[in-house]
Design a protein around this motif. Structure first.
Motif, PDB file in Angstrom:
ATOM      1  N   VAL A 126      -1.421   2.153  17.870  1.00  0.00           N
ATOM      2  CA  VAL A 126      -0.953   0.844  17.384  1.00  0.00           C
ATOM      3  C   VAL A 126      -2.158  -0.052  17.089  1.00  0.00           C
ATOM      4  O   VAL A 126      -2.220  -0.738  16.061  1.00  0.00           O
ATOM      5  CB  VAL A 126      -0.001   0.184  18.408  1.00  0.00           C
ATOM      6  N   LYS A 127      -3.149  -0.002  17.978  1.00  0.00           N
ATOM      7  CA  LYS A 127      -4.344  -0.857  17.779  1.00  0.00           C
ATOM      8  C   LYS A 127      -5.062  -0.452  16.487  1.00  0.00           C
ATOM      9  O   LYS A 127      -5.509  -1.304  15.718  1.00  0.00           O
ATOM     10  CB  LYS A 127      -5.298  -0.714  18.967  1.00  0.00           C
ATOM     11  N   LEU A 128      -5.179   0.848  16.268  1.00  0.00           N
ATOM     12  CA  LEU A 128      -5.844   1.292  15.029  1.00  0.00           C
ATOM     13  C   LEU A 128      -5.014   0.894  13.810  1.00  0.00           C
ATOM     14  O   LEU A 128      -5.559   0.469  12.787  1.00  0.00           O
ATOM     15  CB  LEU A 128      -6.071   2.811  15.045  1.00  0.00           C
ATOM     16  N   TYR A 129      -3.696   1.008  13.926  1.00  0.00           N
ATOM     17  CA  TYR A 129      -2.826   0.603  12.806  1.00  0.00           C
ATOM     18  C   TYR A 129      -2.983  -0.897  12.514  1.00  0.00           C
ATOM     19  O   TYR A 129      -2.940  -1.318  11.362  1.00  0.00           O
ATOM     20  CB  TYR A 129      -1.364   0.909  13.118  1.00  0.00           C
ATOM     21  N   GLU A 130      -3.152  -1.691  13.581  1.00  0.00           N
ATOM     22  CA  GLU A 130      -3.249  -3.149  13.367  1.00  0.00           C
ATOM     23  C   GLU A 130      -4.441  -3.503  12.481  1.00  0.00           C
ATOM     24  O   GLU A 130      -4.417  -4.475  11.742  1.00  0.00           O
ATOM     25  CB  GLU A 130      -3.367  -3.866  14.721  1.00  0.00           C
ATOM     26  N   ILE A 188       7.343  -1.466  11.472  1.00  0.00           N
ATOM     27  CA  ILE A 188       7.357  -0.444  10.421  1.00  0.00           C
ATOM     28  C   ILE A 188       6.129  -0.608   9.528  1.00  0.00           C
ATOM     29  O   ILE A 188       5.490  -1.657   9.515  1.00  0.00           O
ATOM     30  CB  ILE A 188       8.640  -0.510   9.562  1.00  0.00           C
ATOM     31  N   ILE A 189       5.869   0.435   8.771  1.00  0.00           N
ATOM     32  CA  ILE A 189       4.663   0.469   7.944  1.00  0.00           C
ATOM     33  C   ILE A 189       5.003   1.171   6.640  1.00  0.00           C
ATOM     34  O   ILE A 189       6.054   1.827   6.540  1.00  0.00           O
ATOM     35  CB  ILE A 189       3.534   1.198   8.737  1.00  0.00           C
ATOM     36  N   ARG A 190       4.159   1.029   5.645  1.00  0.00           N
ATOM     37  CA  ARG A 190       4.360   1.763   4.388  1.00  0.00           C
ATOM     38  C   ARG A 190       3.647   3.110   4.538  1.00  0.00           C
ATOM     39  O   ARG A 190       2.424   3.193   4.423  1.00  0.00           O
ATOM     40  CB  ARG A 190       3.786   0.945   3.229  1.00  0.00           C
ATOM     41  N   HIS A 191       4.427   4.171   4.812  1.00  0.00           N
ATOM     42  CA  HIS A 191       3.780   5.438   5.190  1.00  0.00           C
ATOM     43  C   HIS A 191       2.938   6.054   4.078  1.00  0.00           C
ATOM     44  O   HIS A 191       1.876   6.618   4.341  1.00  0.00           O
ATOM     45  CB  HIS A 191       4.771   6.440   5.764  1.00  0.00           C
ATOM     46  N   ASP A 192       3.377   5.922   2.806  1.00  0.00           N
ATOM     47  CA  ASP A 192       2.565   6.487   1.715  1.00  0.00           C
ATOM     48  C   ASP A 192       1.199   5.816   1.674  1.00  0.00           C
ATOM     49  O   ASP A 192       0.175   6.456   1.443  1.00  0.00           O
ATOM     50  CB  ASP A 192       3.237   6.243   0.358  1.00  0.00           C
ATOM     51  N   ALA A 193       1.226   4.496   1.877  1.00  0.00           N
ATOM     52  CA  ALA A 193      -0.041   3.749   1.787  1.00  0.00           C
ATOM     53  C   ALA A 193      -1.025   4.212   2.858  1.00  0.00           C
ATOM     54  O   ALA A 193      -2.234   4.284   2.609  1.00  0.00           O
ATOM     55  CB  ALA A 193       0.230   2.253   1.912  1.00  0.00           C
ATOM     56  N   VAL A 194      -0.505   4.533   4.040  1.00  0.00           N
ATOM     57  CA  VAL A 194      -1.394   4.999   5.111  1.00  0.00           C
ATOM     58  C   VAL A 194      -2.079   6.297   4.677  1.00  0.00           C
ATOM     59  O   VAL A 194      -3.300   6.469   4.802  1.00  0.00           O
ATOM     60  CB  VAL A 194      -0.594   5.210   6.417  1.00  0.00           C
ATOM     61  N   VAL A 195      -1.277   7.206   4.136  1.00  0.00           N
ATOM     62  CA  VAL A 195      -1.819   8.499   3.710  1.00  0.00           C
ATOM     63  C   VAL A 195      -2.812   8.313   2.563  1.00  0.00           C
ATOM     64  O   VAL A 195      -3.916   8.874   2.574  1.00  0.00           O
ATOM     65  CB  VAL A 195      -0.649   9.427   3.295  1.00  0.00           C
ATOM     66  N   TRP A 196      -2.431   7.505   1.581  1.00  0.00           N
ATOM     67  CA  TRP A 196      -3.322   7.297   0.431  1.00  0.00           C
ATOM     68  C   TRP A 196      -4.612   6.597   0.866  1.00  0.00           C
ATOM     69  O   TRP A 196      -5.695   6.896   0.369  1.00  0.00           O
ATOM     70  CB  TRP A 196      -2.615   6.460  -0.649  1.00  0.00           C
ATOM     71  N   ALA A 245       1.382   8.507  15.484  1.00  0.00           N
ATOM     72  CA  ALA A 245       0.188   8.955  16.205  1.00  0.00           C
ATOM     73  C   ALA A 245      -0.953   9.346  15.260  1.00  0.00           C
ATOM     74  O   ALA A 245      -2.004   9.786  15.726  1.00  0.00           O
ATOM     75  CB  ALA A 245       0.547  10.155  17.081  1.00  0.00           C
ATOM     76  N   GLY A 246      -0.767   9.162  13.962  1.00  0.00           N
ATOM     77  CA  GLY A 246      -1.771   9.648  13.005  1.00  0.00           C
ATOM     78  C   GLY A 246      -3.186   9.136  13.269  1.00  0.00           C
ATOM     79  O   GLY A 246      -4.123   9.930  13.428  1.00  0.00           O
ATOM     80  N   PRO A 247      -3.382   7.815  13.347  1.00  0.00           N
ATOM     81  CA  PRO A 247      -4.758   7.318  13.514  1.00  0.00           C
ATOM     82  C   PRO A 247      -5.430   7.800  14.800  1.00  0.00           C
ATOM     83  O   PRO A 247      -6.572   8.253  14.777  1.00  0.00           O
ATOM     84  CB  PRO A 247      -4.565   5.794  13.516  1.00  0.00           C
ATOM     85  N   VAL A 248      -4.713   7.708  15.922  1.00  0.00           N
ATOM     86  CA  VAL A 248      -5.364   8.089  17.186  1.00  0.00           C
ATOM     87  C   VAL A 248      -5.592   9.605  17.232  1.00  0.00           C
ATOM     88  O   VAL A 248      -6.577  10.081  17.803  1.00  0.00           O
ATOM     89  CB  VAL A 248      -4.561   7.596  18.416  1.00  0.00           C
ATOM     90  N   VAL A 262      -1.035  12.551   7.333  1.00  0.00           N
ATOM     91  CA  VAL A 262      -1.811  11.503   7.987  1.00  0.00           C
ATOM     92  C   VAL A 262      -2.738  12.072   9.057  1.00  0.00           C
ATOM     93  O   VAL A 262      -3.881  11.619   9.206  1.00  0.00           O
ATOM     94  CB  VAL A 262      -0.885  10.397   8.559  1.00  0.00           C
ATOM     95  N   HIS A 263      -2.307  13.106   9.791  1.00  0.00           N
ATOM     96  CA  HIS A 263      -3.165  13.643  10.859  1.00  0.00           C
ATOM     97  C   HIS A 263      -4.423  14.292  10.292  1.00  0.00           C
ATOM     98  O   HIS A 263      -5.535  14.039  10.762  1.00  0.00           O
ATOM     99  CB  HIS A 263      -2.380  14.648  11.704  1.00  0.00           C
ATOM    100  N   GLY A 264      -4.220  15.165   9.296  1.00  0.00           N
ATOM    101  CA  GLY A 264      -5.371  15.881   8.746  1.00  0.00           C
ATOM    102  C   GLY A 264      -6.333  14.940   8.043  1.00  0.00           C
ATOM    103  O   GLY A 264      -7.561  15.039   8.207  1.00  0.00           O
ATOM    104  N   LEU A 265      -5.784  13.999   7.282  1.00  0.00           N
ATOM    105  CA  LEU A 265      -6.648  13.087   6.521  1.00  0.00           C
ATOM    106  C   LEU A 265      -7.366  12.108   7.446  1.00  0.00           C
ATOM    107  O   LEU A 265      -8.537  11.784   7.234  1.00  0.00           O
ATOM    108  CB  LEU A 265      -5.819  12.336   5.475  1.00  0.00           C
TER     109      LEU A 265
END
Ligand code: PYC
Length: 430
Positions: free
Chosen positions: A111-115, A195-203, A385-388, A56-59
């Motif tokens: 969190v704001k970016l995730y929202e 919680i979130i669907r972590h694969d979906a975030v990466v994809w 912390a991936g998005p920020v 998630v960080h690199g992508l």
């Protein structure tokens, strides 16, 4: 409009079609294949930026570099597959109820970016803000929860300390009685957590980065980093050499080894962290539950499985094997909190690697080697912390200025003695 125009093209680049109810209907009706979410490319001889680590960080860094700053001649390299490291092994907990003002501000931006991420990426990341409870079983724990609540409030983050009756109302299955072996005195309640669907975030980030022209190279292992006159010149990979002036180390688990290739030493020790998931049962648990004293955290996925984790294993290792000792300890502690789970059956266990720093905060920014940047040291809190991290690292590359949100996390804090102590806000005791 988000990243995809109607015909799927932007900046002259043909990206994937937009996901929508209409496109689902059309594909169902015609039986046509979906376009791959991202493509494979030949490795080019040079890139403007090379990002090591396809999590998630690199992508996210690649996505924001291309989308926000127009820097799209970027390669993301991963020795395995996208999201196969820490991004696919964490327990997908999102929160910003940290202890230091620097930590709270940083994770709150995430969190704001995730929202807004599902809309931003046109990809359902299933972010469920069901609330997050950190239990206190003794006076010291309660004091830390009050401390965190006050810092959170000062930074406009929604957190408060609640008592056993309010906890019971939120989680009826929890043993909040005086006779519990580890009595619950109170909890830090953080409603925006979840919680979130972590694969979906990466994809979603991979698809978004690809749509903006980024090249994602899976099965491409970095074997060396070329540095001359203290400047990055390129990277060596299992598929050939790449010339570049900018390399970002966005790895987890092997981050000190990658930094070592550029001859940058990192105060990082790597520990395995184990987790497990049960068979699915009817939904009964809304918030995420964390107990640092019992070294356990529990959440229930939208499919009904319970996801459990513990503290890191008590020795450094690069092994990702599960152990029976972990399961025994975990089961005992879970039952101390929720005795009615005694008959649940575990489906699966796994482990990931955690790069721990001395102060439990990450290491982000420039290094003594020009052009070698790091986004590492993510301990047990990297996914949230991936998005920020992507947003701030991209800004750093594009502007040459360290964004305020990550100023406190520089590598030089260890020599300057300006540590950012977050141990009290790590999910579990380590
Ligand atoms: O920091 O929230 C957290 C966490 C959960 C699991 C591991 N770390």
């Amino acid at each position: 409009m988000g990243i995809f125009s109607r015909n799927g093209s932007e900046n002259g680049h043909r990206g994937p079609a937009r996901y929508s109810a209409f496109s689902l209907f059309r594909h169902g009706l015609t039986g046509s294949d979906w376009q791959p979410a991202w493509r494979s490319h030949d490795l080019e001889d040079s890139y403007d930026v090379v990002i090591i680590g396809g999590g998630v960080h690199g992508l996210a860094t690649a996505y924001y570099l291309a989308k926000e700053h127009g820097i799209s001649h970027v390669a993301v390299l991963d020795k395995g597959y996208v999201g196969g490291g820490g991004s696919g092994r964490n327990t997908a907990i999102i929160r910003s109820n940290y202890l230091t003002p620097e930590g709270v501000r940083f994770y709150d931006r995430s969190v704001k970016l995730y929202e807004n991420l599902a809309a931003e990426l046109n990809f359902n990341v299933m972010f469920a803000q069901r609330g997050h409870l950190t239990l206190a079983h003794n006076d010291g724990g309660l004091r830390t929860m009050h401390w965190r609540a006050e810092v959170n409030k000062l930074e406009s983050v929604d957190s408060e300390v609640i008592g056993p009756d309010e906890i019971k109302a939120l989680v009826p299955f929890m043993d909040t009685s005086n006779s519990a072996r580890y009595q619950i005195l109170g909890a830090l309640y953080h409603p925006p957590g979840g919680i979130i669907r972590h694969d979906a975030v990466v994809w979603g980030y991979a698809r978004g980065a690809d749509a903006h022209g980024v090249h994602i190279h899976q099965n491409t292992e970095v074997t060396g980093i070329e540095v001359k006159n203290n400047r990055v010149q390129g990277v060596k990979t299992s598929r050939g050499d790449i010339k570049t002036n900018t390399v970002i180390n966005s790895t987890a688990g092997w981050s000190s080894l990658i930094s070592g290739m550029a001859r940058v030493r990192m105060p990082i020790s790597t520990f395995p962290l184990q987790a497990a998931v049960t068979e699915p049962v009817r939904p009964f648990l809304d918030p995420v539950i964390v107990s640092g004293t019992l070294h356990v955290y529990v959440s229930q996925t939208d499919r009904g499985e319970l996801v459990f984790g513990a503290s890191v294993d008590p020795f450094t290792s690069y092994s990702m094997r599960g152990s029976l000792e972990f399961l025994e300890g975990l089961a005992g502690h879970v039952l101390e909190l929720m005795p009615s789970l005694a008959k649940m059956r575990l489906l699966r266990q796994w482990a990931g690697l955690c790069d721990m720093t001395p102060d439990y905060s990450p290491i982000m920014g420039t290094t003594p080697v020009t052009g070698f940047l790091v986004d590492v040291g993510w301990g047990t809190y990297g996914f949230k912390a991936g998005p920020v991290s992507g947003e701030t690292m991209a800004e750093l590359v594009a502007t040459g200025e360290t964004p305020r949100l990550i100023e406190a996390f520089g590598l030089d804090r260890f020599s300057a003695g300006t540590l950012v102590g977050e141990k009290g806000a790590a999910s579990v005791g380590h």
